[in-house]
Design an enzyme around this catalytic site. Structure first.
Site, mmCIF file in Angstrom:
data_model
loop_
_atom_site.group_PDB
_atom_site.id
_atom_site.type_symbol
_atom_site.label_atom_id
_atom_site.label_comp_id
_atom_site.label_asym_id
_atom_site.label_seq_id
_atom_site.Cartn_x
_atom_site.Cartn_y
_atom_site.Cartn_z
ATOM 1 N N GLY A 40 25.744 12.086 22.714
ATOM 2 C CA GLY A 40 24.587 11.525 22.025
ATOM 3 C C GLY A 40 23.243 11.964 22.578
ATOM 4 O O GLY A 40 22.218 11.386 22.229
ATOM 5 N N TRP A 42 21.497 14.847 22.010
ATOM 6 C CA TRP A 42 20.657 15.349 20.913
ATOM 7 C C TRP A 42 20.363 14.229 19.929
ATOM 8 O O TRP A 42 19.255 14.128 19.408
ATOM 9 C CB TRP A 42 21.344 16.522 20.214
ATOM 10 C CG TRP A 42 21.179 17.833 20.924
ATOM 11 C CD1 TRP A 42 20.918 18.031 22.251
ATOM 12 C CD2 TRP A 42 21.268 19.123 20.342
ATOM 13 N NE1 TRP A 42 20.858 19.366 22.523
ATOM 14 C CE2 TRP A 42 21.064 20.062 21.365
ATOM 15 C CE3 TRP A 42 21.512 19.577 19.054
ATOM 16 C CZ2 TRP A 42 21.085 21.445 21.141
ATOM 17 C CZ3 TRP A 42 21.537 20.940 18.837
ATOM 18 C CH2 TRP A 42 21.320 21.869 19.864
ATOM 19 N N ASP A 59 31.216 13.676 15.127
ATOM 20 C CA ASP A 59 32.019 14.049 16.290
ATOM 21 C C ASP A 59 33.275 13.189 16.292
ATOM 22 O O ASP A 59 33.253 12.067 15.790
ATOM 23 C CB ASP A 59 31.255 13.866 17.602
ATOM 24 C CG ASP A 59 31.777 14.802 18.697
ATOM 25 O OD1 ASP A 59 32.985 14.744 19.008
ATOM 26 O OD2 ASP A 59 30.983 15.585 19.232
ATOM 27 N N ASP A 100 25.583 21.532 18.592
ATOM 28 C CA ASP A 100 25.734 21.699 20.035
ATOM 29 C C ASP A 100 27.226 21.701 20.371
ATOM 30 O O ASP A 100 27.625 21.379 21.485
ATOM 31 C CB ASP A 100 24.999 20.563 20.762
ATOM 32 C CG ASP A 100 24.722 20.883 22.216
ATOM 33 O OD1 ASP A 100 24.530 22.071 22.542
ATOM 34 O OD2 ASP A 100 24.691 19.944 23.032
ATOM 35 N N LYS A 140 24.600 26.373 19.196
ATOM 36 C CA LYS A 140 24.909 26.800 20.567
ATOM 37 C C LYS A 140 25.923 27.939 20.503
ATOM 38 O O LYS A 140 26.936 27.848 19.804
ATOM 39 C CB LYS A 140 25.503 25.658 21.376
ATOM 40 C CG LYS A 140 25.851 26.084 22.821
ATOM 41 C CD LYS A 140 26.740 25.126 23.570
ATOM 42 C CE LYS A 140 26.138 23.800 23.766
ATOM 43 N NZ LYS A 140 26.870 22.963 24.735
#
Length: 187
Positions: A40, A42, A59, A100, A140
């Site tokens: 958490g 970001w 997620d 990410d 990423k």
């Protein structure tokens, strides 16, 4: 250490903060899709910048988020997750896709790099599926096999593509963020 001292979930908060400061990625009222949101870091940063916007965080692991954030439990690419995103968006486009995502590292460089590139493909798929024209994708990546070809593909889909390594990233890490701005609607 700075993340813990400031009560942040992870150092990822500072990575996105630095990317945003450099590229002005986030503004109030945006619709944001975050892939690989756990734990958490970001999410917390986006919530601090989004006022009156929409944040959808995905997620399979628990995500620390405020009540205003829509957390979809599961991995992007799973049919139930994709359907939940479609339902939340109700035909609206997204202003920015943030990814990410990173695989669990095995230590086998070729295997790990292949997994990283698979996750990057998922993020690009989400962008092609839901981004508004002129919108942004942040992904990423790790430099290695498949990196150059993936960036070349991204350059066909965005007017501007930059590689950025935030100061919060470890200096010895191969981690870099690909930022595609001004999404080009193809076809």
């Amino acid at each position: 250490r700075q993340a813990a001292d400031q009560g942040r979930v992870s150092r990822a908060y500072f990575k996105l903060q630095q990317l945003d400061a450099r590229l002005q990625l986030l503004r109030p009222g945006m619709c944001v899709l975050e892939l690989g949101a756990a734990p958490g870091g970001w999410t917390s940063y986006v919530e601090s910048r989004l006022r009156n916007g929409t944040l959808i965080a995905c997620d399979s692991r628990p995500v620390e988020a405020s009540e205003a954030t829509v957390v979809i439990e599961g991995l992007y690419g799973e049919p139930a997750v994709d359907a939940a995103i479609d339902e939340m968006l109700a035909g609206r486009g997204v202003d920015i896709v943030l990814s990410d995502m990173a695989p669990n590292i095995t230590g086998v460089r070729a295997t790990d790099q292949a997994r990283v590139m698979d996750l990057a493909d998922l993020a690009l798929d989400a962008a092609e599926r839901w981004l508004k024209p002129e919108a942004t994708l942040v992904v990423k990546l790790f430099q290695g096999e498949g990196f150059d070809a993936w960036i070349a593909d991204m350059r066909n889909k965005f007017a501007k593509v930059r590689m950025v390594k935030p100061k919060a990233s470890r200096p010895d890490s191969r981690e870099v963020y690909a930022v595609g701005q001004q999404f080009l609607v193809v076809g």
